[in-house]
Design a protein around this motif. Structure first.
Motif, PDB file in Angstrom:
ATOM      1  N   GLU A   1       9.905  20.093 -10.889  1.00  0.00           N
ATOM      2  CA  GLU A   1       8.720  19.323 -10.874  1.00  0.00           C
ATOM      3  C   GLU A   1       8.779  18.273 -11.478  1.00  0.00           C
ATOM      4  O   GLU A   1       8.282  17.226 -11.209  1.00  0.00           O
TER       5      GLU A   1
ATOM      6  N   LEU B   1       8.936  13.101 -10.889  1.00  0.00           N
ATOM      7  CA  LEU B   1       8.342  11.819 -11.434  1.00  0.00           C
ATOM      8  C   LEU B   1       9.171  10.740 -11.444  1.00  0.00           C
ATOM      9  O   LEU B   1      10.272  10.931 -11.564  1.00  0.00           O
TER      10      LEU B   1
ATOM     11  N   MET C   1      -6.921  15.209 -16.836  1.00  0.00           N
ATOM     12  CA  MET C   1      -6.790  13.651 -16.413  1.00  0.00           C
ATOM     13  C   MET C   1      -7.019  13.697 -14.942  1.00  0.00           C
ATOM     14  O   MET C   1      -7.405  13.112 -14.100  1.00  0.00           O
ATOM     15  N   ARG C   2      -6.185  14.579 -14.323  1.00  0.00           N
ATOM     16  CA  ARG C   2      -6.102  14.527 -12.780  1.00  0.00           C
ATOM     17  C   ARG C   2      -7.062  14.842 -12.074  1.00  0.00           C
ATOM     18  O   ARG C   2      -7.641  14.280 -11.145  1.00  0.00           O
TER      19      ARG C   2
ATOM     20  N   LEU D   1       1.342   9.733 -11.165  1.00  0.00           N
ATOM     21  CA  LEU D   1       0.578  11.188 -11.049  1.00  0.00           C
ATOM     22  C   LEU D   1      -0.895  10.780 -10.370  1.00  0.00           C
ATOM     23  O   LEU D   1      -1.199  11.614  -9.541  1.00  0.00           O
ATOM     24  N   LEU D   2      -1.413   9.988 -10.661  1.00  0.00           N
ATOM     25  CA  LEU D   2      -2.759   9.547 -10.090  1.00  0.00           C
ATOM     26  C   LEU D   2      -3.045   9.243  -8.969  1.00  0.00           C
ATOM     27  O   LEU D   2      -3.806   9.420  -8.198  1.00  0.00           O
ATOM     28  N   LYS D   3      -1.659   8.581  -8.358  1.00  0.00           N
ATOM     29  CA  LYS D   3      -1.623   7.888  -6.994  1.00  0.00           C
ATOM     30  C   LYS D   3      -1.392   9.161  -6.176  1.00  0.00           C
ATOM     31  O   LYS D   3      -1.279   8.944  -4.904  1.00  0.00           O
ATOM     32  N   GLN D   4      -0.608  10.372  -6.712  1.00  0.00           N
ATOM     33  CA  GLN D   4      -0.037  11.187  -5.728  1.00  0.00           C
ATOM     34  C   GLN D   4      -1.312  12.222  -5.609  1.00  0.00           C
ATOM     35  O   GLN D   4      -2.297  12.309  -6.230  1.00  0.00           O
ATOM     36  N   PRO D   5      -1.210  13.198  -4.496  1.00  0.00           N
ATOM     37  CA  PRO D   5      -2.273  14.306  -4.193  1.00  0.00           C
ATOM     38  C   PRO D   5      -2.248  15.120  -5.475  1.00  0.00           C
ATOM     39  O   PRO D   5      -1.398  15.395  -6.487  1.00  0.00           O
ATOM     40  N   GLU D   6      -3.508  15.739  -5.902  1.00  0.00           N
ATOM     41  CA  GLU D   6      -3.443  16.481  -7.010  1.00  0.00           C
ATOM     42  C   GLU D   6      -2.936  17.807  -7.094  1.00  0.00           C
ATOM     43  O   GLU D   6      -2.423  18.208  -8.203  1.00  0.00           O
TER      44      GLU D   6
ATOM     45  N   GLN E   1       0.225  17.837  -6.688  1.00  0.00           N
ATOM     46  CA  GLN E   1       1.500  17.695  -7.316  1.00  0.00           C
ATOM     47  C   GLN E   1       1.385  17.978  -8.821  1.00  0.00           C
ATOM     48  O   GLN E   1       2.126  18.735  -9.612  1.00  0.00           O
ATOM     49  N   THR E   2       0.137  17.467  -9.395  1.00  0.00           N
ATOM     50  CA  THR E   2      -0.181  17.664 -10.906  1.00  0.00           C
ATOM     51  C   THR E   2      -0.182  19.209 -11.129  1.00  0.00           C
ATOM     52  O   THR E   2       0.139  19.753 -12.035  1.00  0.00           O
TER      53      THR E   2
END
Lengths: 206, 206
Positions: A14, A18, A51-52, B33-38, B40-41
């Motif tokens: 995971e 990044l 954050m997310r 991460l903010l640009k990816q779908p939630e 992933q986070t």
């Protein structure tokens, strides 16, 4: 790589998604976390989740924010008729660090790049044009990267706003302060020559 | 750095506590991460939490594992009387990749380093000595880094086990396979000369 633990393997998988983090780096980071108190991992995951989930984008300038309208856009002391167009939030942070810009920003969220499949419709361009149409804008300063994609984006937006009564400009390209001339590329050096600045104003205290 | 969002700042702070990740890199990772779908986070934080909470260390060799006794230590096909002493789990993975070692491991969890405040009691040394005392060990292969700290650790353990009837050895130091002689340092080259190998056995297929 064969992992002695499925849990470790999953975590490495995971984190290595990044950008710029390979499997080896990921493994090093995970082994570090395992050596630290559990509390550190909990704080990290909590911060990421929050954050997310809770971060929002300013409805006016599309900058990252904790509120519907960001601190810059809601600041009455700033000049709301002068808009600096940038690619992403890091550029806002860099420009804010100069403490020289008193207008507001417009964050595009990227630049037009056909090769990556990014067209004008995926960027926050229309909302900028709408602002200009409504007569809310006096001046637009383009502060995009000096690349093929940056210039494409510059010209695309310029084409749509040039017929309105606004001032448009781009940030100056030239030799970096502190740079030696001999190491500058010809294009940069050439531009810095064409756009030379009157001597008295060049050294004015900022 | 001034952040437009406290949530972003907190996340950047936490991720930049990992070794080798500065604030700028952390910011880049978070914006990604903010640009990816939630999703992933969520997968990332879940994997980190699970790893930190559920991973255990093998009771026998101290390697990371999902079980009380790791796959290597519980494998009856391996030679449980030949122990390879290593610093950490990455060394186990590297040695396993060679597919040439059929014994078991003993993971110290670091090396003796007075400068970092790490003494023998903080490492898994006593359990190794206990194994030797119980007569469970026939051979110990030291596979620690070829550094001051690695050698200190080698000698510390050697001192405690040398009076027992076991075979001890360290992995060979020498020119890496594929390396040119002229780029090797003198110490390595010197050792590879002293510990030269009979010609016929040097090229034996492994």
């Amino acid at each position: 790589m064969e992992f002695p633990s499925k849990l470790l393997e999953k975590a490495v998988d995971e984190i290595s998604q990044l950008p710029g983090i390979g499997k080896r780096t990921a493994l090093r980071l995970m082994l570090h976390l395992l050596k630290q108190p559990e509390d550190q991992t909990n704080r990290l995951t909590e911060a990421l989740t929050k954050m997310r989930q809770d971060i929002i984008f300013c409805k006016s300038c599309h900058n990252i924010s904790d509120k519907e309208i960001c601190d810059i856009c809601s600041n009455p002391a700033r000049d709301h008729q002068t808009i600096c167009v940038v690619e992403d939030i890091r550029d806002v942070m860099a420009l804010e660090n100069t403490r020289l810009f008193k207008g507001i920003y417009h964050v595009l969220g990227g630049k037009i790049s056909p090769i990556d499949g990014i067209g004008p419709s995926q960027l926050n361009i229309q909302s900028l044009i709408d602002k200009v149409k409504k007569g809310e804008v006096k001046e637009i300063i383009f502060a995009l990267s000096s690349t093929m994609e940056g210039d494409t984006t510059n010209f695309y937006i310029y084409k749509h706003v040039k017929d309105f009564e606004i001032i448009t400009s781009t940030i100056a390209r030239g030799i970096s302060v502190g740079d030696e001339l001999e190491y500058a590329d010809e294009v940069t050096l050439g531009r810095s020559l064409i756009h030379r600045v009157p001597f008295e104003s060049a050294f004015k205290a900022v």
